[in-house]
Design a protein around this motif. Structure first.
Motif, mmCIF file in Angstrom:
data_model
loop_
_atom_site.group_PDB
_atom_site.id
_atom_site.type_symbol
_atom_site.label_atom_id
_atom_site.label_comp_id
_atom_site.label_asym_id
_atom_site.label_seq_id
_atom_site.Cartn_x
_atom_site.Cartn_y
_atom_site.Cartn_z
ATOM 1 N N ARG A 170 0.820 -1.220 0.000
ATOM 2 C CA ARG A 170 0.000 0.000 0.000
ATOM 3 C C ARG A 170 0.854 1.272 0.000
ATOM 4 O O ARG A 170 0.679 2.132 -0.879
ATOM 5 N N PRO A 171 1.812 1.431 0.932
ATOM 6 C CA PRO A 171 2.625 2.658 0.895
ATOM 7 C C PRO A 171 3.539 2.724 -0.335
ATOM 8 O O PRO A 171 3.818 3.814 -0.838
ATOM 9 N N ALA A 172 3.983 1.587 -0.829
ATOM 10 C CA ALA A 172 4.835 1.583 -2.024
ATOM 11 C C ALA A 172 4.050 2.053 -3.245
ATOM 12 O O ALA A 172 4.555 2.824 -4.061
ATOM 13 N N VAL A 173 2.803 1.611 -3.349
ATOM 14 C CA VAL A 173 1.949 2.030 -4.466
ATOM 15 C C VAL A 173 1.661 3.528 -4.368
ATOM 16 O O VAL A 173 1.762 4.258 -5.355
ATOM 17 N N GLN A 174 1.326 3.990 -3.185
ATOM 18 C CA GLN A 174 1.044 5.413 -2.993
ATOM 19 C C GLN A 174 2.266 6.264 -3.302
ATOM 20 O O GLN A 174 2.153 7.313 -3.944
ATOM 21 N N ALA A 175 3.438 5.819 -2.872
ATOM 22 C CA ALA A 175 4.673 6.562 -3.148
ATOM 23 C C ALA A 175 4.954 6.638 -4.643
ATOM 24 O O ALA A 175 5.535 7.610 -5.120
ATOM 25 N N GLY A 176 4.520 5.619 -5.384
ATOM 26 C CA GLY A 176 4.705 5.604 -6.833
ATOM 27 C C GLY A 176 3.618 6.351 -7.586
ATOM 28 O O GLY A 176 3.619 6.372 -8.817
ATOM 29 N N GLY A 177 2.676 6.947 -6.854
ATOM 30 C CA GLY A 177 1.612 7.714 -7.495
ATOM 31 C C GLY A 177 0.388 6.907 -7.855
ATOM 32 O O GLY A 177 -0.491 7.388 -8.569
ATOM 33 N N GLY A 178 0.304 5.667 -7.364
ATOM 34 C CA GLY A 178 -0.831 4.814 -7.695
ATOM 35 C C GLY A 178 -2.074 5.135 -6.884
ATOM 36 O O GLY A 178 -1.983 5.547 -5.727
ATOM 37 N N ARG A 179 -3.220 4.977 -7.517
ATOM 38 C CA ARG A 179 -4.521 5.158 -6.883
ATOM 39 C C ARG A 179 -5.322 3.871 -7.046
ATOM 40 O O ARG A 179 -5.592 3.455 -8.185
ATOM 41 N N HIS A 185 -18.096 -13.197 -16.528
ATOM 42 C CA HIS A 185 -18.715 -13.735 -17.737
ATOM 43 C C HIS A 185 -17.671 -14.514 -18.521
ATOM 44 O O HIS A 185 -16.474 -14.382 -18.294
ATOM 45 N N GLU A 186 -18.145 -15.298 -19.457
ATOM 46 C CA GLU A 186 -17.301 -16.163 -20.275
ATOM 47 C C GLU A 186 -16.396 -17.013 -19.376
ATOM 48 O O GLU A 186 -16.879 -17.685 -18.510
ATOM 49 N N ALA A 187 -15.078 -16.931 -19.543
ATOM 50 C CA ALA A 187 -14.169 -17.764 -18.748
ATOM 51 C C ALA A 187 -13.697 -17.046 -17.481
ATOM 52 O O ALA A 187 -12.742 -17.462 -16.845
ATOM 53 N N GLY A 188 -14.358 -15.959 -17.113
ATOM 54 C CA GLY A 188 -13.957 -15.173 -15.953
ATOM 55 C C GLY A 188 -14.186 -15.897 -14.642
ATOM 56 O O GLY A 188 -14.913 -16.882 -14.568
ATOM 57 N N ILE A 189 -13.536 -15.397 -13.606
ATOM 58 C CA ILE A 189 -13.693 -15.935 -12.271
ATOM 59 C C ILE A 189 -14.160 -14.816 -11.344
ATOM 60 O O ILE A 189 -13.944 -13.647 -11.627
ATOM 61 N N THR A 190 -14.784 -15.170 -10.245
ATOM 62 C CA THR A 190 -15.337 -14.165 -9.345
ATOM 63 C C THR A 190 -14.472 -13.923 -8.121
ATOM 64 O O THR A 190 -14.948 -13.404 -7.124
ATOM 65 N N GLN A 191 -13.208 -14.264 -8.192
ATOM 66 C CA GLN A 191 -12.320 -14.018 -7.073
ATOM 67 C C GLN A 191 -11.857 -12.565 -7.057
ATOM 68 O O GLN A 191 -12.254 -11.761 -7.902
ATOM 69 N N ARG A 192 -11.003 -12.265 -6.120
ATOM 70 C CA ARG A 192 -10.489 -10.916 -5.870
ATOM 71 C C ARG A 192 -9.844 -10.309 -7.120
ATOM 72 O O ARG A 192 -9.007 -10.923 -7.775
ATOM 73 N N VAL A 193 -10.222 -9.067 -7.421
ATOM 74 C CA VAL A 193 -9.635 -8.296 -8.515
ATOM 75 C C VAL A 193 -9.168 -6.962 -7.931
ATOM 76 O O VAL A 193 -9.888 -6.340 -7.155
ATOM 77 N N VAL A 194 -7.959 -6.551 -8.310
ATOM 78 C CA VAL A 194 -7.417 -5.276 -7.855
ATOM 79 C C VAL A 194 -7.044 -4.460 -9.092
ATOM 80 O O VAL A 194 -6.381 -4.967 -9.998
ATOM 81 N N LEU A 195 -7.478 -3.191 -9.109
ATOM 82 C CA LEU A 195 -7.174 -2.286 -10.211
ATOM 83 C C LEU A 195 -6.558 -1.014 -9.637
ATOM 84 O O LEU A 195 -7.152 -0.369 -8.772
ATOM 85 N N VAL A 196 -5.335 -0.688 -10.103
ATOM 86 C CA VAL A 196 -4.618 0.491 -9.621
ATOM 87 C C VAL A 196 -4.289 1.364 -10.827
ATOM 88 O O VAL A 196 -3.781 0.874 -11.839
ATOM 89 N N GLU A 197 -4.548 2.662 -10.701
ATOM 90 C CA GLU A 197 -4.310 3.617 -11.784
ATOM 91 C C GLU A 197 -3.089 4.480 -11.476
ATOM 92 O O GLU A 197 -2.901 4.915 -10.343
ATOM 93 N N PHE A 198 -2.281 4.729 -12.515
ATOM 94 C CA PHE A 198 -1.125 5.623 -12.437
ATOM 95 C C PHE A 198 -1.262 6.684 -13.527
ATOM 96 O O PHE A 198 -1.952 6.471 -14.526
ATOM 97 N N ASP A 199 -0.594 7.806 -13.358
ATOM 98 C CA ASP A 199 -0.689 8.895 -14.326
ATOM 99 C C ASP A 199 -0.128 8.529 -15.699
ATOM 100 O O ASP A 199 -0.469 9.165 -16.691
ATOM 101 N N SER A 200 0.751 7.521 -15.751
ATOM 102 C CA SER A 200 1.299 7.082 -17.032
ATOM 103 C C SER A 200 1.707 5.613 -16.930
ATOM 104 O O SER A 200 1.897 5.078 -15.838
ATOM 105 N N PHE A 201 1.855 4.997 -18.083
ATOM 106 C CA PHE A 201 2.334 3.613 -18.145
ATOM 107 C C PHE A 201 3.725 3.514 -17.532
ATOM 108 O O PHE A 201 4.022 2.591 -16.770
#
Length: 95
Positions: free
Chosen positions: A27-36, A47-63
């Protein structure tokens, strides 16, 4: 500039304590890197071949920032605690 995203899918969680230890370090490493964190373990409809387990999505200002955050010393330390059970990708968004 296109945003960057970390996408993690956990097909199973066999070591909840290891995941919790990873989370404390990541968590602090992601925040320090600018991740949200946009989504973390919320409701999933699969749907389709998907699974319903835990999914995490983090956004950064650039790739590039997303890649740099992953490669950072702080995040690499967090990875040591993570059980090897997720599908992880860094993807580039569309401008």
């Amino acid at each position: 500039m296109a945003k960057g995203y970390w996408v993690s899918v956990y097909p199973a969680i066999s070591d909840p304590e290891g995941l919790a230890a990873y989370d404390e370090l990541a968590r602090p490493a992601v925040q320090a890197g600018g991740g949200r964190v946009l989504s973390r373990g919320g409701r999933v409809v699969a749907h389709e071949a998907g699974i319903t387990q835990r999914v995490v999505l983090v956004e950064f200002d650039s790739f590039e920032r997303a890649v740099a955050a992953y490669e950072s010393e702080a995040y690499q330390k967090a990875l040591v605690a993570l059980p090897d059970e997720r599908d992880f990708r860094i993807v580039e968004g569309i401008d």
